[in-house]
Enzyme design. Sequence first.
Site, PDB file in Angstrom:
ATOM      1  N   LYS A  62       0.898  -1.468  -0.033  1.00 30.30           N
ATOM      2  CA  LYS A  62      -0.050   0.143   0.105  1.00 30.30           C
ATOM      3  C   LYS A  62       0.899   1.232   0.115  1.00 30.30           C
ATOM      4  O   LYS A  62       0.629   2.097   0.891  1.00 30.30           O
ATOM      5  CB  LYS A  62      -1.007   0.033   1.174  1.00 30.30           C
ATOM      6  N   ALA A  64       2.332   4.675  -0.436  1.00 31.91           N
ATOM      7  CA  ALA A  64       1.750   5.920  -0.370  1.00 31.91           C
ATOM      8  C   ALA A  64       2.675   7.071  -0.128  1.00 31.91           C
ATOM      9  O   ALA A  64       2.980   7.400   1.214  1.00 31.91           O
ATOM     10  CB  ALA A  64       0.655   6.000   0.657  1.00 31.91           C
ATOM     11  N   PRO A  67       7.089  10.412  -5.257  1.00 31.29           N
ATOM     12  CA  PRO A  67       7.447   9.685  -6.398  1.00 31.29           C
ATOM     13  C   PRO A  67       8.725   9.040  -6.325  1.00 31.29           C
ATOM     14  O   PRO A  67       9.078   7.625  -6.550  1.00 31.29           O
ATOM     15  CB  PRO A  67       7.529  10.483  -7.597  1.00 31.29           C
ATOM     16  N   SER A 116     -11.998  -2.428   2.201  1.00 34.75           N
ATOM     17  CA  SER A 116     -13.138  -3.336   2.704  1.00 34.75           C
ATOM     18  C   SER A 116     -13.631  -3.394   3.931  1.00 34.75           C
ATOM     19  O   SER A 116     -14.687  -3.548   4.392  1.00 34.75           O
ATOM     20  CB  SER A 116     -12.562  -4.681   2.441  1.00 34.75           C
ATOM     21  N   PRO A 168     -10.237  -8.253  -2.007  1.00 34.85           N
ATOM     22  CA  PRO A 168     -10.092  -8.488  -0.641  1.00 34.85           C
ATOM     23  C   PRO A 168     -11.467  -8.508   0.336  1.00 34.85           C
ATOM     24  O   PRO A 168     -12.358  -7.560  -0.047  1.00 34.85           O
ATOM     25  CB  PRO A 168      -9.175  -7.624   0.268  1.00 34.85           C
ATOM     26  N   GLY A 171     -14.663 -14.225   3.408  1.00 29.81           N
ATOM     27  CA  GLY A 171     -14.206 -15.070   4.604  1.00 29.81           C
ATOM     28  C   GLY A 171     -14.153 -14.274   5.785  1.00 29.81           C
ATOM     29  O   GLY A 171     -15.252 -13.756   6.133  1.00 29.81           O
ATOM     30  N   ALA A 177     -16.806 -14.603  -1.536  1.00 29.02           N
ATOM     31  CA  ALA A 177     -16.158 -14.792  -2.909  1.00 29.02           C
ATOM     32  C   ALA A 177     -16.982 -14.845  -4.243  1.00 29.02           C
ATOM     33  O   ALA A 177     -16.798 -14.164  -5.212  1.00 29.02           O
ATOM     34  CB  ALA A 177     -15.133 -15.917  -2.716  1.00 29.02           C
TER      35      ALA A 177
END
Length: 215
Positions: A62, A64, A67, A116, A168, A171, A177
């Site tokens: 991830k 972040a 550049p 999520s 993601p 579960g 899924a």
Amino acid sequence: MRKESRLILALDETDRAKALAVADAVAGTADAIKINWPLVLSAGPDMIDELAVRADVICDFKVADIPNTVRLIISQAVDRGAKGVIVHAFTGSDSLTEAVRTAGSRAGIYAVTEMSHPGGREFTAPNAEALARVGVACNVKGFIAPATRPERIAAVRQLIGDREILSPGAGAQGGSAAAAVRAGADYVIVGRAIYQAADPAAAAKAFAAEIRTAL
Ligand code: 3DU
């Protein structure tokens, strides 16, 4: 990354030996293995190299950052054999462009649209469409969209053409899924429901079977 089972194992197990045992048990079923900070920090970055001989590895860092730092992180991951790296898109087009440029033809860059977990509704959800658009403009390979909210996968799909969606949240987080794939996900990412299962190989096969029902 092959597209057979459409299942990606999220290997957040922090015990090195157990992680490798789960990887060996699931590599034949999952199309890729995604690793995140828990395993890299506990077992070291060599895990990228070790897993890369077993399966395609996606580094969920991830990223972040500015550049230059994005370039430094992604080149380390790709030099170790990562075939994908997950970045945040809110950093803007210069950071995303640098990520894509650094990965080149060696790896794909995947940008997060909407997270999520419940907190993902606070800041990422209201901006998910804009994040998807900037990702398309910067030519990322795909996006991360939540299996916990299949309708949001469908919304991202409307904007990105045939770029990939990795989803993601199935579960342990309560998502389905099959519903994620029906909504437009190319791959479903599953962690705890596989690596914490008594029989990870069987759990992975069960997710693969569930995904097949949605195709
Ligand atoms: O909840 P699980 O144990 O199936 O793991 C999901 C993995 O996907 C985990 O590595 C997490 O950090 C990652 N992920 C999300 O769960 C949600 C996101 O929006 C992005 C990444």
